[in-house]
Design a protein around this motif. Structure first.
Motif, PDB file in Angstrom:
ATOM      1  N   ILE A 185      26.516  44.918  65.036  1.00 46.18           N
ATOM      2  CA  ILE A 185      25.182  45.186  64.508  1.00 46.18           C
ATOM      3  C   ILE A 185      24.178  44.985  65.629  1.00 46.18           C
ATOM      4  O   ILE A 185      24.242  43.979  66.350  1.00 46.18           O
ATOM      5  CB  ILE A 185      24.842  44.238  63.341  1.00 46.18           C
ATOM      6  N   TRP A 186      23.259  45.912  65.775  1.00 45.15           N
ATOM      7  CA  TRP A 186      22.126  45.740  66.680  1.00 45.15           C
ATOM      8  C   TRP A 186      20.857  45.764  65.867  1.00 45.15           C
ATOM      9  O   TRP A 186      20.562  46.742  65.171  1.00 45.15           O
ATOM     10  CB  TRP A 186      22.104  46.839  67.746  1.00 45.15           C
ATOM     11  N   PHE A 187      20.127  44.652  65.921  1.00 46.92           N
ATOM     12  CA  PHE A 187      18.895  44.536  65.156  1.00 46.92           C
ATOM     13  C   PHE A 187      17.722  45.111  65.946  1.00 46.92           C
ATOM     14  O   PHE A 187      17.555  44.835  67.136  1.00 46.92           O
ATOM     15  CB  PHE A 187      18.636  43.074  64.785  1.00 46.92           C
ATOM     16  N   ALA A 238      24.614  33.688  59.831  1.00 47.25           N
ATOM     17  CA  ALA A 238      25.777  34.575  59.757  1.00 47.25           C
ATOM     18  C   ALA A 238      25.676  35.762  60.711  1.00 47.25           C
ATOM     19  O   ALA A 238      26.697  36.407  61.012  1.00 47.25           O
ATOM     20  CB  ALA A 238      25.967  35.074  58.333  1.00 47.25           C
ATOM     21  N   TYR A 239      24.463  36.056  61.207  1.00 43.53           N
ATOM     22  CA  TYR A 239      24.260  37.250  62.032  1.00 43.53           C
ATOM     23  C   TYR A 239      23.710  36.926  63.417  1.00 43.53           C
ATOM     24  O   TYR A 239      23.352  37.835  64.169  1.00 43.53           O
ATOM     25  CB  TYR A 239      23.321  38.224  61.304  1.00 43.53           C
ATOM     26  N   SER A 240      23.662  35.665  63.768  1.00 45.55           N
ATOM     27  CA  SER A 240      23.029  35.245  65.019  1.00 45.55           C
ATOM     28  C   SER A 240      23.789  35.699  66.263  1.00 45.55           C
ATOM     29  O   SER A 240      23.229  35.708  67.357  1.00 45.55           O
ATOM     30  CB  SER A 240      22.863  33.723  65.040  1.00 45.55           C
ATOM     31  N   HIS A 241      25.051  36.095  66.105  1.00 45.66           N
ATOM     32  CA  HIS A 241      25.828  36.527  67.265  1.00 45.66           C
ATOM     33  C   HIS A 241      25.737  38.026  67.514  1.00 45.66           C
ATOM     34  O   HIS A 241      26.322  38.537  68.470  1.00 45.66           O
ATOM     35  CB  HIS A 241      27.294  36.122  67.096  1.00 45.66           C
ATOM     36  N   HIS A 242      25.003  38.739  66.677  1.00 46.57           N
ATOM     37  CA  HIS A 242      24.887  40.186  66.850  1.00 46.57           C
ATOM     38  C   HIS A 242      23.724  40.522  67.786  1.00 46.57           C
ATOM     39  O   HIS A 242      22.909  39.659  68.149  1.00 46.57           O
ATOM     40  CB  HIS A 242      24.717  40.862  65.490  1.00 46.57           C
TER      41      HIS A 242
END
Length: 380
Positions: A106-108, A334-338
């Motif tokens: 995922i790229w935010f 949960a998404y901090s590594h994306h």
């Protein structure tokens, strides 16, 4: 009459809508009970046909939820580990969640400060970073936040140049217009939600997928029924239980019949909010040529305002508020590594501390709206 003696304002008034259509809904549900086809009954195909007539998509596929709608499109496109998909961080978690299910990166991406929707410049930064990281960019998921369509022209131009598909996340925007086209006909595929509080909401979970691609539609219809081929006992691909219940389809047929009238009412109420609040807070911006369905009416508070104190003051007046979204996705554990476009998302972070959503539904009368406005101005 004092504020304390008034009934609390409803953030979303589903009861008012139900009072309007109760007899028709009861009759629709009774028809389902009479024929007994609770799964894939005739109302499902009827609802899908009415959706296509309403939004202009060649294929409308009703399903179990907005989240499952997103997931099934990704499954149909064969999303897998090593690939990269781009979405805004200022949105509900479902947009990114389905990408993580399939193991892709995922790229935010940051958003525009006025529309709250995907910033095309930030998208380009993220695509370049994904390629530099050795990942394979494949798709973009713009979100039509709060009911305003994303900048599909700009996003689609970038996607076409980079060889990416576009999946519109219209969980909050079904019924909206983008330069005389309805949401549902603006991307390779579009997913929406019929969660009860949505502008077009069921009395339970539900969703839909829209596409003009017949082959993609066939694959999605297979996926939503356990990957069926000739039947559910002939499994040609990995699938899921993604069907909508017949009862929900029957209810949604009746709600769709009054939906355009409700969209008009939402726009009238939003315009009045903006007129009354424009000199006190930053009101929502709808770009020229677009029409929102106002899933939320979200303002930006003045810099330095104490949002928690404002909410508490309004609550004391019987006026509820909500914050969407206080903790953006790139800051969720949960998404901090994306990936994060440019390493930071300054507009997203600013909005997370400044936004406040007010009661919004098509049955909000002027007297009640005045209570909301007075409570907000008084609490500032």
């Amino acid at each position: 009459m004092s504020a304390a003696s008034l009934e609390p304002v409803r953030f979303v008034d589903l009861a008012a809508q139900q009072a309007r259509i109760r007899e028709r809904v009861d009759a629709a549900m009774a028809r389902v009970l009479d024929h007994g086809q609770y799964i894939m009954g005739p109302e499902v195909a009827e609802f899908e046909a009415k959706l296509s007539a309403h939004c202009g998509a060649a294929h409308s596929i009703a399903c179990s939820s907005g989240t499952d709608a997103l997931a099934m499109v990704l499954m149909a496109k064969g999303v897998r580990p090593g690939q990269a998909i781009f979405c805004p961080a200022f949105t509900f978690v479902a947009t990114a969640e389905v990408v993580a299910w399939l193991g892709a990166h995922i790229w935010f991406v940051d958003v525009d400060a006025d529309t709250f929707n995907m910033d095309p410049v930030s998208l380009e930064v993220a695509i370049k970073a994904a390629r530099a990281a050795g990942q394979e960019p494949v798709g973009v998921i713009p979100v039509d936040l709060f009911g305003i369509p994303a900048d599909y022209d700009a996003v689609s131009k970038i996607a076409a140049r980079e060889g990416l598909w576009v999946l519109g996340d219209a969980a909050q925007s079904y019924g909206a217009r983008y330069h005389n086209r309805r949401v549902g006909a603006l991307a390779m595929a579009t997913a929406t939600s019929f969660f009860p509080a949505k502008p077009l909401g069921a009395y339970g979970d539900g969703g839909a997928i829209f596409t003009d691609d017949a082959d993609l539609a066939d694959v999605i219809r297979s996926i939503l029924f356990h990957g069926k081929g000739t039947s559910q006992y002939d499994n040609v691909r990995i699938g899921m239980t993604g069907r909508i219940d017949t009862l929900q389809a029957a209810i949604l047929i009746e709600k769709l019949a009054i939906f355009d009238e409700e969209i008009e009412a939402r726009n009238r109420i939003a315009a009045r909010y903006s007129k009354l609040l424009g000199s006190h807070v930053a009101t929502p911006v709808v770009p020229e040529g677009l029409q929102s369905v106002w899933a939320q009416y979200t303002v930006k508070l003045p810099e330095g305002a104490d949002r928690a104190a404002i909410q508490a003051g309004m609550k004391d007046k019987g006026v509820p508020t909500a914050v969407y979204y206080a903790k953006p996705l790139h800051r969720q554990d949960a998404y901090s590594h994306h990936g994060v476009a440019g390493g930071e998302l300054p507009v997203t972070d600013m909005l997370s501390g400044a936004v406040l959503s007010l009661p919004m539904h098509p049955y909000l009368d002027e007297a009640t709206q005045d209570r909301v406005v007075d409570a907000l101005i008084g609490a500032l």
